[in-house]
Design an enzyme around this catalytic site. Structure first.
Site, PDB file in Angstrom:
ATOM      1  N   ASN A 185       0.915  -1.283  -0.080  1.00 18.11           N
ATOM      2  CA  ASN A 185       0.239   0.316  -0.090  1.00 18.11           C
ATOM      3  C   ASN A 185       0.691   1.336   0.034  1.00 18.11           C
ATOM      4  O   ASN A 185       1.573   1.675   0.974  1.00 18.11           O
ATOM      5  CB  ASN A 185      -0.741   0.032   1.418  1.00 18.11           C
ATOM      6  N   GLY A 243       2.305   2.329  10.650  1.00 17.11           N
ATOM      7  CA  GLY A 243       3.424   3.541  10.624  1.00 17.11           C
ATOM      8  C   GLY A 243       4.107   3.701  11.853  1.00 17.11           C
ATOM      9  O   GLY A 243       4.642   4.777  12.005  1.00 17.11           O
ATOM     10  N   HIS A 255      -9.623   0.990   4.785  1.00 13.50           N
ATOM     11  CA  HIS A 255      -8.265   1.102   5.440  1.00 13.50           C
ATOM     12  C   HIS A 255      -8.395   2.058   6.758  1.00 13.50           C
ATOM     13  O   HIS A 255      -9.271   2.972   6.589  1.00 13.50           O
ATOM     14  CB  HIS A 255      -7.255   1.608   4.576  1.00 13.50           C
ATOM     15  N   GLU A 298      -6.961   4.523   7.826  1.00 15.83           N
ATOM     16  CA  GLU A 298      -6.841   5.982   7.604  1.00 15.83           C
ATOM     17  C   GLU A 298      -8.015   6.534   6.810  1.00 15.83           C
ATOM     18  O   GLU A 298      -8.586   7.678   6.959  1.00 15.83           O
ATOM     19  CB  GLU A 298      -5.527   6.038   6.689  1.00 15.83           C
TER      20      GLU A 298
HETATM   21  C1  PEP Z   1      -0.906   0.174   6.276  1.00 17.65           C
HETATM   22  O1  PEP Z   1      -1.116   1.082   6.098  1.00 17.65           O
HETATM   23  O2  PEP Z   1      -1.710  -0.840   6.066  1.00 17.65           O
HETATM   24  C2  PEP Z   1       0.346  -0.206   7.048  1.00 17.65           C
HETATM   25  C3  PEP Z   1       0.182  -1.319   7.487  1.00 17.65           C
HETATM   26  O3  PEP Z   1       1.431   0.558   7.101  1.00 17.65           O
HETATM   27  P1  PEP Z   1       2.641   0.225   7.807  1.00 17.65           P
HETATM   28  O4  PEP Z   1       3.208  -0.847   7.133  1.00 17.65           O
HETATM   29  O5  PEP Z   1       3.670   1.430   7.543  1.00 17.65           O
HETATM   30  O6  PEP Z   1       2.653   0.199   9.337  1.00 17.65           O
END
Ligand code: PEP
Length: 259
Positions: free
Chosen positions: A11, A179, A101, A103
């Site tokens: 992603n 993140g 997601h 976000e």
């Molecule tokens: C995501 O946004 O789906 C995700 C898992 O991000 P990260 O790997 O940066 O934690």
């Protein structure tokens, strides 16, 4: 037990313009072998403005990557300024679309009802939804992680047939691990992915639960991918930060070669 082929998805979020996208996909293609993609499916989820470029390089160079999107609207056309439809994505040979997601839920206010409309619209356009679920740190600490995730899954899959669910992907992503560099322990990730599967069994039956692929997401890196992927109910990874460089994403795809 059905044999579930793992799916590793990158992603990109709102990163990389279409020139940078081309460079990353080409670098990744030098790193990833046919044996790798015999063992795992790999999907790339660039921003909308990159999708046509990534589609063209995948198809013209016959690269072993599946094309994905991060989001879509639930109608196929109409007066929805700024939105992109599932039919438009299907026309670009997009195979997988991330839905719900955290976000999108937190920043853009997507509700379970909207997520469900999108799941159905993606399926109606012959693409595969990657339905995301996951709890906040507060919900986990209050003992509410299982209920939160079960609620998101039941609502997200409402009105979807068992056969369709069987072919879907669900991504369990604890929000506190996205993140942040903090990964759920392999035991916690396994326990929650087993809970996701049990929820699907209750809602859609054992055959759908046995076949649905469940990804873990949340700070997956080359150093923790193998342990996470060795868990019986984890069938893949949804990768954010670590998918933006060919070397780290390539090593996650090759997790099975790590000692
Ligand atoms: C995501 O946004 O789906 C995700 C898992 O991000 P990260 O790997 O940066 O934690």
């Amino acid at each position: 037990m059905s044999m579930r082929k793992p799916l590793i998805s990158g992603n990109w979020k709102m990163n990389l313009n279409h020139f940078e996208a081309l460079k990353l996909v080409q670098e990744l293609s030098y790193q990833v072998s046919r044996e790798d993609v015999d063992a795992v499916d790999v999907s790339l989820h660039p921003p909308f403005t990159d999708i046509r470029t990534v589609q063209t390089v995948i198809e013209s160079d016959r690269l072993p990557f599946l094309l994905g999107a991060q989001h879509c609207y639930h109608e196929n056309s109409g007066a929805f300024t700024g939105e992109v439809s599932p039919a438009m994505l299907a026309k670009l040979n997009v195979a997988y679309v991330i839905v719900g997601h955290s976000e999108r839920r937190e920043i853009f206010g997507e509700t379970d009802e909207v997520v469900n409309l999108k799941v159905k619209a993606i399926l109606a356009n012959d693409m595969t939804p990657i339905l995301c679920c996951g709890e906040t740190l507060d919900e986990r600490e209050a003992g509410g992680a299982e209920a939160k995730v079960a609620g998101q899954i039941v609502a997200g899959l409402a009105g979807v047939s068992s056969d369709q669910v069987a072919a879907m992907v669900i991504a369990y992503e604890p929000i506190w691990a996205i993140g942040t560099g903090k990964t759920a322990s392999a035991e916690d990730a396994q326990a929650m992915c087993a809970h996701v599967r049990a929820t699907v069994a209750l809602a859609c039956g054992d055959a759908a639960a046995d076949a649905v692929r469940i990804q873990y997401g949340g700070s997956v890196k080359p150093s923790n991918a193998a342990e996470l992927m060795s868990q019986p109910d984890i069938d893949g990874a949804l990768v954010g930060g670590a998918c933006l460089e060919a070397d780290s994403f390539g090593r996650i795809i090759q997790y099975r070669l790590a000692e």
